[in-house]
Design a protein around this motif. Sequence first.
Motif, PDB file in Angstrom:
ATOM      1  N   SER A   1      37.585  41.173  41.212  1.00 42.91           N
ATOM      2  CA  SER A   1      36.628  41.408  42.297  1.00 42.91           C
ATOM      3  C   SER A   1      35.787  40.162  42.516  1.00 42.91           C
ATOM      4  O   SER A   1      35.580  39.350  41.601  1.00 42.91           O
ATOM      5  N   LYS A   2      35.307  40.027  43.781  1.00 42.89           N
ATOM      6  CA  LYS A   2      34.445  38.870  44.107  1.00 42.89           C
ATOM      7  C   LYS A   2      33.020  39.161  43.647  1.00 42.89           C
ATOM      8  O   LYS A   2      32.529  40.278  43.800  1.00 42.89           O
ATOM      9  N   VAL A   3      32.388  38.129  43.131  1.00 43.10           N
ATOM     10  CA  VAL A   3      30.997  38.286  42.691  1.00 43.10           C
ATOM     11  C   VAL A   3      30.096  38.504  43.898  1.00 43.10           C
ATOM     12  O   VAL A   3      29.166  39.316  43.862  1.00 43.10           O
ATOM     13  N   SER A   4      30.399  37.824  45.012  1.00 44.70           N
ATOM     14  CA  SER A   4      29.563  37.951  46.202  1.00 44.70           C
ATOM     15  C   SER A   4      29.734  39.303  46.887  1.00 44.70           C
ATOM     16  O   SER A   4      28.813  39.789  47.541  1.00 44.70           O
ATOM     17  N   ASN A   5      30.910  39.914  46.742  1.00 45.41           N
ATOM     18  CA  ASN A   5      31.164  41.214  47.370  1.00 45.41           C
ATOM     19  C   ASN A   5      32.054  42.018  46.418  1.00 45.41           C
ATOM     20  O   ASN A   5      33.280  41.979  46.520  1.00 45.41           O
ATOM     21  N   PRO A   6      31.458  42.752  45.474  1.00 41.12           N
ATOM     22  CA  PRO A   6      32.273  43.489  44.479  1.00 41.12           C
ATOM     23  C   PRO A   6      33.185  44.555  45.088  1.00 41.12           C
ATOM     24  O   PRO A   6      34.111  45.020  44.426  1.00 41.12           O
ATOM     25  N   GLN A   7      32.927  44.941  46.332  1.00 44.94           N
ATOM     26  CA  GLN A   7      33.776  45.944  46.957  1.00 44.94           C
ATOM     27  C   GLN A   7      35.159  45.403  47.293  1.00 44.94           C
ATOM     28  O   GLN A   7      36.112  46.180  47.448  1.00 44.94           O
ATOM     29  N   LEU A   8      35.289  44.096  47.399  1.00 46.90           N
ATOM     30  CA  LEU A   8      36.577  43.479  47.702  1.00 46.90           C
ATOM     31  C   LEU A   8      37.304  43.217  46.390  1.00 46.90           C
ATOM     32  O   LEU A   8      36.911  42.352  45.608  1.00 46.90           O
ATOM     33  N   THR A   9      38.323  43.959  46.145  1.00 46.83           N
ATOM     34  CA  THR A   9      39.070  43.845  44.891  1.00 46.83           C
ATOM     35  C   THR A   9      40.561  43.739  45.181  1.00 46.83           C
ATOM     36  O   THR A   9      41.038  44.119  46.244  1.00 46.83           O
TER      37      THR A   9
ATOM     38  N   ALA B   1      42.905  34.619  39.316  1.00 43.91           N
ATOM     39  CA  ALA B   1      42.727  35.001  40.719  1.00 43.91           C
ATOM     40  C   ALA B   1      41.707  34.078  41.354  1.00 43.91           C
ATOM     41  O   ALA B   1      40.774  33.620  40.688  1.00 43.91           O
ATOM     42  N   GLN B   2      41.896  33.794  42.674  1.00 42.10           N
ATOM     43  CA  GLN B   2      41.003  32.891  43.399  1.00 42.10           C
ATOM     44  C   GLN B   2      40.561  33.527  44.709  1.00 42.10           C
ATOM     45  O   GLN B   2      41.276  34.339  45.295  1.00 42.10           O
ATOM     46  N   ASP B   3      39.364  33.098  45.179  1.00 44.14           N
ATOM     47  CA  ASP B   3      38.870  33.490  46.488  1.00 44.14           C
ATOM     48  C   ASP B   3      39.243  32.384  47.461  1.00 44.14           C
ATOM     49  O   ASP B   3      38.764  31.249  47.357  1.00 44.14           O
ATOM     50  N   LEU B   4      40.130  32.705  48.407  1.00 45.58           N
ATOM     51  CA  LEU B   4      40.650  31.700  49.330  1.00 45.58           C
ATOM     52  C   LEU B   4      39.812  31.553  50.587  1.00 45.58           C
ATOM     53  O   LEU B   4      40.173  30.771  51.474  1.00 45.58           O
ATOM     54  N   ASP B   5      38.724  32.330  50.743  1.00 49.45           N
ATOM     55  CA  ASP B   5      37.870  32.194  51.916  1.00 49.45           C
ATOM     56  C   ASP B   5      37.152  30.855  51.895  1.00 49.45           C
ATOM     57  O   ASP B   5      37.106  30.150  50.877  1.00 49.45           O
ATOM     58  N   ALA B   6      36.560  30.552  53.063  1.00 50.45           N
ATOM     59  CA  ALA B   6      35.881  29.259  53.198  1.00 50.45           C
ATOM     60  C   ALA B   6      34.744  29.138  52.187  1.00 50.45           C
ATOM     61  O   ALA B   6      34.618  28.128  51.483  1.00 50.45           O
ATOM     62  N   GLY B   7      33.909  30.146  52.105  1.00 48.19           N
ATOM     63  CA  GLY B   7      32.845  30.127  51.111  1.00 48.19           C
ATOM     64  C   GLY B   7      33.340  30.750  49.824  1.00 48.19           C
ATOM     65  O   GLY B   7      33.208  31.955  49.629  1.00 48.19           O
TER      66      GLY B   7
ATOM     67  N   SER C   1      32.923  33.324  42.964  1.00 45.84           N
ATOM     68  CA  SER C   1      33.454  33.518  41.617  1.00 45.84           C
ATOM     69  C   SER C   1      34.145  34.881  41.529  1.00 45.84           C
ATOM     70  O   SER C   1      33.877  35.794  42.318  1.00 45.84           O
ATOM     71  N   VAL C   2      35.021  35.004  40.505  1.00 46.59           N
ATOM     72  CA  VAL C   2      35.831  36.211  40.338  1.00 46.59           C
ATOM     73  C   VAL C   2      35.546  36.812  38.982  1.00 46.59           C
ATOM     74  O   VAL C   2      35.365  36.097  37.982  1.00 46.59           O
ATOM     75  N   ARG C   3      35.505  38.139  38.929  1.00 46.57           N
ATOM     76  CA  ARG C   3      35.343  38.860  37.679  1.00 46.57           C
ATOM     77  C   ARG C   3      36.584  39.744  37.475  1.00 46.57           C
ATOM     78  O   ARG C   3      37.134  40.295  38.418  1.00 46.57           O
ATOM     79  N   TYR C   4      36.956  39.859  36.162  1.00 45.39           N
ATOM     80  CA  TYR C   4      38.164  40.617  35.809  1.00 45.39           C
ATOM     81  C   TYR C   4      37.789  41.823  34.948  1.00 45.39           C
ATOM     82  O   TYR C   4      36.859  41.749  34.140  1.00 45.39           O
TER      83      TYR C   4
END
Length: 799
Positions: free
Chosen positions: A462-470, A408-414, A417-420
Amino acid sequence: MLTRNCLSLLLCVLFDGGLLTPLHPQPQQTLEPEARENVVPVPGRRSFAQRVKRGWVWNQFFVLEEYMGSEPQYVGKLHSDLDKGVGTVKYTLSGDGAGTVFTIDETTGDIHAIRSLDREEKPFYTLRAQAVDVDTKKPLEPESEFIIKVQDINDNEPKFLDGPYVASVPEMSPVGAYVLQVKATDADDPTYGNSARVVYSILQGQPYFSIDPKTGVIRTALPNMDREVKEQYQVLIQAKDMGGQLGGLAGTTTVNITLTDVNDNPPRFPKSIFHLKVPESSHVGSAIGRIRAVDPDFGKNAEIEYNIVPGDGGNLFDITTDENTQEGVIKLKKPLDFETKKAYTFKVEASNLHLDHRFHSVGPFKDTATVKINVLDMDEPPVFSKPMYTMEVYEDTPVGTIIGAVTAQDLDAGSSSVRYFIDWKNDVDSYFTIDATEGTIATNELLDRESTAQYNFSIIASKVSNPQLTSKVNVIINILDVNEFPPEISVPYETSVCENAKMGQVIQIITAADKDLSAAGQRFSFRLSPEASNKPNFTVHDYRNNTAGIETRRNGYSRRQKELYFLPIVIEDSSYPVQSSTNTLTIRVCKCDSDGIIQSCNVEAIFLPVGLSTGALIAILLSLLCLFTFELVFIVVLYVALRRQKKKDTLMTSKEDIRDNVIHYDDEGGGEEDTQAFDIGALRNPKVIEDNKIRRDIKPDTLRFSRHRPLVEDNTDIRDFINQRLQENDVDPTAPPYDSLATYAYEGNGSVAESLSSIDSLTTEADQDYDYLSDWGPRFKILADMFGEEESYNPDKVT
């Protein structure tokens, strides 16, 4: 009016030689209005008609309605030619209103109306007059009938009985379009003067509408009246009698006229450009904005249809109409991505669904506006590289073996990292683990395909910067089979072969099953075991489709020689390593007919050595059936006889206790005179204290020990009573088995069912109906006739 009446009276007198002329003569008294004819028979001559003038007649009278004078209103005068003016004639009046409305001078015959009359209540009065001799009280002339008519005056105004009225007419109607017809009713006499002649006119509502003065039909008077300008009109209508002349009476009513809508206005957008801002995280199918075109029409004429004009960005959006608000709802057809495209522009067209061809010349009934959508950048959850992952692993794989990975990847500009991690709601037993950073999936326990062939669970990123976004993705892991189990016969077969079977005949088709995989996943082969290959009885034919047939290898089989054959069959699968098993098929020899239909397999083989044929077996079965039928009839007869015996015993008139007599008949003691053999009171009431007596109907081995039986309270449960009796009998070695009867004769105090015994039954023999024996069939006919005859000879029964 009085003058006119008097003039009419004078003319009639002159016309008839001084006599009043009747207009309504009495039936069968006159043949002509002014005379009567009597037929006088003359002996020896033909009859002829002789015309004789009436002695006194009068004319029809009139009286004005609503007369308001101070004196009674003079109506007319009655006079007979027998009246010489010396007071010898008396005039009488009867009929409608005589004495209450009209009076007559008994001497002069003058008639007066003593109260005001209303023609609308009663238009005429029918009265009867008679001239009587004052001295003899005898009528001088037969009684005659006449009419007094009430002459109408204009005292009622026209009335609209159905008003006020409600009407409608389409807008934009031409001049003269029909709206409504009103009608006024005048209660005055329409045959006299103009009192009931009505003329219609409009007092309020001009110049929009007009009315026909004679028919009362309302029509439009102006062209192109627009509902959007004015919708409601109130018109005041007047109806006037006397032909509308001065002095006539008038009545009014209101007519409420509504202009109904037609589609004469196209929809219009209030502005040419609509701006919308939409987050890129909006879901597909969700509403992202609304636009509205305005149509001044009403109802279905204001229904609008919205369409997106093909162009830039139009394929990403859709638009529908909200039926309640007639707004255009813009929905998302495909997902938005701020990083890919930040703005979209397209055009929307609004048009009417229901067009009116009369207004096509006004112009096109549609309008167009531009929609600009700006995509807003949002912090989005990671996106998996696949919508679903499928992996495979062999069973019994060592714990910790990596079987695949998810990405999984974070496609936002900034980018973050991703955790599984695994969604444990789906993977309760924790058979797998995942690396939180790399996303690799490994086994956590030994897997068994025969236990679970497939695992389905979810991986959450989930995003490391915002764990609420999964985000979540499904992972399916198929467990591959390792050939562990040999194939076996799928079901236990009951195979049989006929004694007259031919060589090569197929007697059974068999299939196999394997716990490793389904039958469709591999091939099975069938053959005889080596030890059975040398026996020339049966063989196995492999059909190469996971089935095989069992065939005979010789002609004919004998049950006497051998009833059962055991055929060992080897079944082998095609997996690696190859697994096989030997299965034994039991074949039974049976007797069949010429068509190969089985008749018997083992029943006849048991009886044949005894020497019994099939006919003998049938005879034995029929004998048993007849014996059973005879026993059934005997039991029914005995049952009915016992019931009749009990009913006769209840009618005994002996002074002895009826219950004791019933017991003595079942006792083998001292006979009918011995009432000490058995005390039935103990059976019926446990409260009786038993005497320490030795029973005379049996000879005890030892003396009976006295037992104290406590009294049973009224509310003691029957279960406690039975248990008490059982304990007493268990500890008493001299207690005979008859005591067990006492435990069933007592049901406890307060039993809803009361006693089950027939001793206290008040039913008499006459109450018993034996008609049900006739419904048991012909076998019980004699029994039904016997009890039926006995009822007919009952002397107490009154026929």
